[in-house]
Design a protein around this motif. Structure first.
Motif, PDB file in Angstrom:
ATOM      1  N   UNK A 123       0.816  -1.211   0.000  1.00 38.38           N
ATOM      2  CA  UNK A 123       0.000   0.000   0.000  1.00 38.38           C
ATOM      3  C   UNK A 123       0.850   1.261   0.000  1.00 38.38           C
ATOM      4  N   UNK A 124       2.026   1.227   0.638  1.00 38.95           N
ATOM      5  CA  UNK A 124       2.887   2.405   0.662  1.00 38.95           C
ATOM      6  C   UNK A 124       3.412   2.726  -0.734  1.00 38.95           C
ATOM      7  N   UNK A 125       3.819   1.699  -1.468  1.00 40.97           N
ATOM      8  CA  UNK A 125       4.280   1.906  -2.842  1.00 40.97           C
ATOM      9  C   UNK A 125       3.123   2.375  -3.715  1.00 40.97           C
ATOM     10  N   UNK A 126       1.939   1.809  -3.507  1.00 46.39           N
ATOM     11  CA  UNK A 126       0.773   2.203  -4.288  1.00 46.39           C
ATOM     12  C   UNK A 126       0.397   3.656  -4.025  1.00 46.39           C
ATOM     13  N   UNK A 127       0.496   4.096  -2.766  1.00 41.34           N
ATOM     14  CA  UNK A 127       0.181   5.485  -2.437  1.00 41.34           C
ATOM     15  C   UNK A 127       1.179   6.429  -3.087  1.00 41.34           C
ATOM     16  N   UNK A 128       2.453   6.046  -3.075  1.00 39.51           N
ATOM     17  CA  UNK A 128       3.460   6.864  -3.755  1.00 39.51           C
ATOM     18  C   UNK A 128       3.172   6.942  -5.246  1.00 39.51           C
ATOM     19  N   UNK A 129       2.841   5.801  -5.852  1.00 34.09           N
ATOM     20  CA  UNK A 129       2.545   5.771  -7.284  1.00 34.09           C
ATOM     21  C   UNK A 129       1.352   6.657  -7.612  1.00 34.09           C
ATOM     22  N   UNK A 130       0.312   6.618  -6.779  1.00 28.56           N
ATOM     23  CA  UNK A 130      -0.866   7.461  -7.013  1.00 28.56           C
ATOM     24  C   UNK A 130      -0.504   8.936  -6.977  1.00 28.56           C
ATOM     25  N   UNK A 131       0.283   9.332  -5.980  1.00 29.70           N
ATOM     26  CA  UNK A 131       0.676  10.741  -5.868  1.00 29.70           C
ATOM     27  C   UNK A 131       1.557  11.171  -7.032  1.00 29.70           C
ATOM     28  N   UNK A 132       2.479  10.299  -7.433  1.00 26.94           N
ATOM     29  CA  UNK A 132       3.394  10.647  -8.524  1.00 26.94           C
ATOM     30  C   UNK A 132       2.651  10.788  -9.841  1.00 26.94           C
ATOM     31  N   UNK A 133       1.764   9.838 -10.136  1.00 23.87           N
ATOM     32  CA  UNK A 133       1.064   9.835 -11.421  1.00 23.87           C
ATOM     33  C   UNK A 133      -0.161  10.741 -11.433  1.00 23.87           C
ATOM     34  N   UNK A 134      -0.630  11.132 -10.236  1.00 17.79           N
ATOM     35  CA  UNK A 134      -1.832  11.953 -10.173  1.00 17.79           C
ATOM     36  C   UNK A 134      -3.108  11.180 -10.455  1.00 17.79           C
ATOM     37  N   UNK A 135      -3.104   9.885 -10.115  1.00 17.43           N
ATOM     38  CA  UNK A 135      -4.296   9.069 -10.361  1.00 17.43           C
ATOM     39  C   UNK A 135      -5.454   9.522  -9.478  1.00 17.43           C
ATOM     40  N   UNK A 136      -6.652   9.394  -9.992  1.00 19.61           N
ATOM     41  CA  UNK A 136      -7.847   9.868  -9.304  1.00 19.61           C
ATOM     42  C   UNK A 136      -8.149   9.054  -8.048  1.00 19.61           C
ATOM     43  N   UNK A 137      -7.801   7.778  -8.071  1.00 18.31           N
ATOM     44  CA  UNK A 137      -8.096   6.901  -6.942  1.00 18.31           C
ATOM     45  C   UNK A 137      -6.873   6.061  -6.592  1.00 18.31           C
ATOM     46  N   UNK A 138      -6.868   5.540  -5.365  1.00 16.79           N
ATOM     47  CA  UNK A 138      -5.802   4.629  -4.944  1.00 16.79           C
ATOM     48  C   UNK A 138      -5.831   3.396  -5.843  1.00 16.79           C
ATOM     49  N   UNK A 139      -4.671   2.914  -6.319  1.00 17.31           N
ATOM     50  CA  UNK A 139      -4.671   1.814  -7.298  1.00 17.31           C
ATOM     51  C   UNK A 139      -4.979   0.437  -6.734  1.00 17.31           C
ATOM     52  N   UNK A 140      -5.044   0.291  -5.413  1.00 13.65           N
ATOM     53  CA  UNK A 140      -5.380  -1.005  -4.826  1.00 13.65           C
ATOM     54  C   UNK A 140      -6.851  -1.016  -4.442  1.00 13.65           C
ATOM     55  N   UNK A 141      -7.592  -1.946  -5.019  1.00 19.75           N
ATOM     56  CA  UNK A 141      -9.024  -2.026  -4.728  1.00 19.75           C
ATOM     57  C   UNK A 141      -9.364  -3.158  -3.772  1.00 19.75           C
ATOM     58  N   UNK A 142      -8.395  -3.993  -3.459  1.00 16.04           N
ATOM     59  CA  UNK A 142      -8.651  -5.116  -2.566  1.00 16.04           C
ATOM     60  C   UNK A 142      -7.361  -5.763  -2.127  1.00 16.04           C
ATOM     61  N   UNK A 143      -7.467  -6.884  -1.442  1.00 17.31           N
ATOM     62  CA  UNK A 143      -6.308  -7.620  -0.940  1.00 17.31           C
ATOM     63  C   UNK A 143      -5.742  -8.490  -2.057  1.00 17.31           C
ATOM     64  N   UNK A 144      -4.476  -8.242  -2.437  1.00 17.06           N
ATOM     65  CA  UNK A 144      -3.846  -9.026  -3.493  1.00 17.06           C
ATOM     66  C   UNK A 144      -3.217 -10.304  -2.966  1.00 17.06           C
ATOM     67  N   UNK A 145      -3.132 -10.434  -1.659  1.00 16.34           N
ATOM     68  CA  UNK A 145      -2.493 -11.614  -1.088  1.00 16.34           C
ATOM     69  C   UNK A 145      -0.992 -11.639  -1.304  1.00 16.34           C
ATOM     70  N   UNK A 146      -0.386 -10.458  -1.442  1.00 15.58           N
ATOM     71  CA  UNK A 146       1.057 -10.374  -1.705  1.00 15.58           C
ATOM     72  C   UNK A 146       1.816 -10.450  -0.379  1.00 15.58           C
ATOM     73  N   UNK A 147       1.978 -11.664   0.122  1.00 12.34           N
ATOM     74  CA  UNK A 147       2.549 -11.845   1.456  1.00 12.34           C
ATOM     75  C   UNK A 147       4.055 -12.045   1.450  1.00 12.34           C
TER      76      UNK A 147
END
Length: 279
Positions: free
Chosen positions: A201-225
């Motif tokens: 989620x931290x990388x996704x939040x950075x990506x959203x801010x950098x790209x200026x995306x309208x919404x957070x790019x994670x919509x659910x649990x990816x199971x990336x453990x």
């Protein structure tokens, strides 16, 4: 990288291990046609490199793939082998056994285990810019085995009609084919939180801010453990933000904002690690 329709984006945490099961993951998502939104949808494990290759062959037209593996060595390494063209490295890997390829590297190149700080036989300009490991690193991870598997993989992908950035021009024959890009997930992870971690989620939040995306790019649990799974997600997010911001430059062959003078001059031999500018 079509402006008139969404782009399917993939991120691959590649593995050079003899048995890549549990070490190789592919993340995927969709970038909107205007580049203003991205959804990271899934992250799956592959038992074998053939699984990832089958996904590539079945990917939609115009898809883009970010691979966490070096696409080329440094320019001085060409002279050691007597090579002049990048494709010769791919042919060497495709035409060698694993043991003979690694023995050939070991005869010519000593160990280089520290992060790249200066250009030379072991380190490309793009490795130095990203503080990445040398493609000829031997342990934790063994990047010599990685480039063997990776260059063989790239050779087969090009034979299947895929394009490899920045080496291949997007001509009419490849206008809708998948395009492969080298990425380095640790780069965006450091920009997001100073280090790699299991926090997608931290990388996704950075990506959203950098790209200026309208919404957070994670919509659910990816199971990336696992770290490998998280790295695949980071590879996917890396490529998505760069395509969103610099897709036109990537498609046309123009110089993208992340490439410095030395990287750009050496790109047709050394390749480029695709990444957010100024991270």
């Amino acid at each position: 990288m079509r402006a008139d329709r969404p782009t399917r984006v993939y991120g691959v945490d590649f593995s050079g291990a003899k048995d890549p099961s549990g070490k190789l993951y592919v993340a995927q998502g969709t970038l909107s046609a205007d580049g203003g939104a991205f959804e990271l949808e899934s992250c799956v494990a592959c038992d074998d490199r053939l699984d990832a290759f089958a996904m590539l062959l079945g990917a939609p037209d115009g898809s883009v793939w970010g691979f966490d593996a070096p696409f080329a060595p440094a320019s001085p390494a060409y002279d050691a082998f007597g090579f002049t063209q990048w494709e010769e490295w791919l042919s060497l890997a495709a035409g060698s056994s694993r043991s003979s390829f690694l023995e050939a590297l070991d005869r010519l190149f000593p160990a280089h285990e520290t992060p790249c700080v200066a250009h030379g036989w072991a380190c490309r300009h793009t490795d130095v810019a990203c503080r990445a490991a040398s493609p000829f690193k031997r342990v934790q991870p063994n990047l010599r085995a990685m480039v063997y598997a990776g260059w063989k993989w790239l050779s087969y992908a090009r034979q299947a009609g895929c394009a490899v950035y920045p080496f291949d021009r997007r001509d009419a024959a490849r206008s809708s084919s998948p395009v492969l890009f080298e990425v380095y997930p640790s780069y965006i992870a450091r920009a997001a939180q100073g280090r790699r971690s299991l926090d997608v989620s931290a990388v996704a939040a950075y990506a959203q801010a950098y790209a200026g995306w309208r919404e957070h790019p994670l919509s659910g649990d990816l199971g990336a453990a696992s770290q490998d799974a998280v790295d695949a997600c980071a590879a996917c997010l890396t490529l998505a933000v760069v395509v969103a911001r610099e897709g036109a430059a990537l498609a046309s062959g123009a110089r993208p904002g992340f490439a410095n003078d030395l990287e750009w001059e050496a790109r047709m031999r050394e390749g480029l690690i695709v990444r957010p500018s100024g991270a």
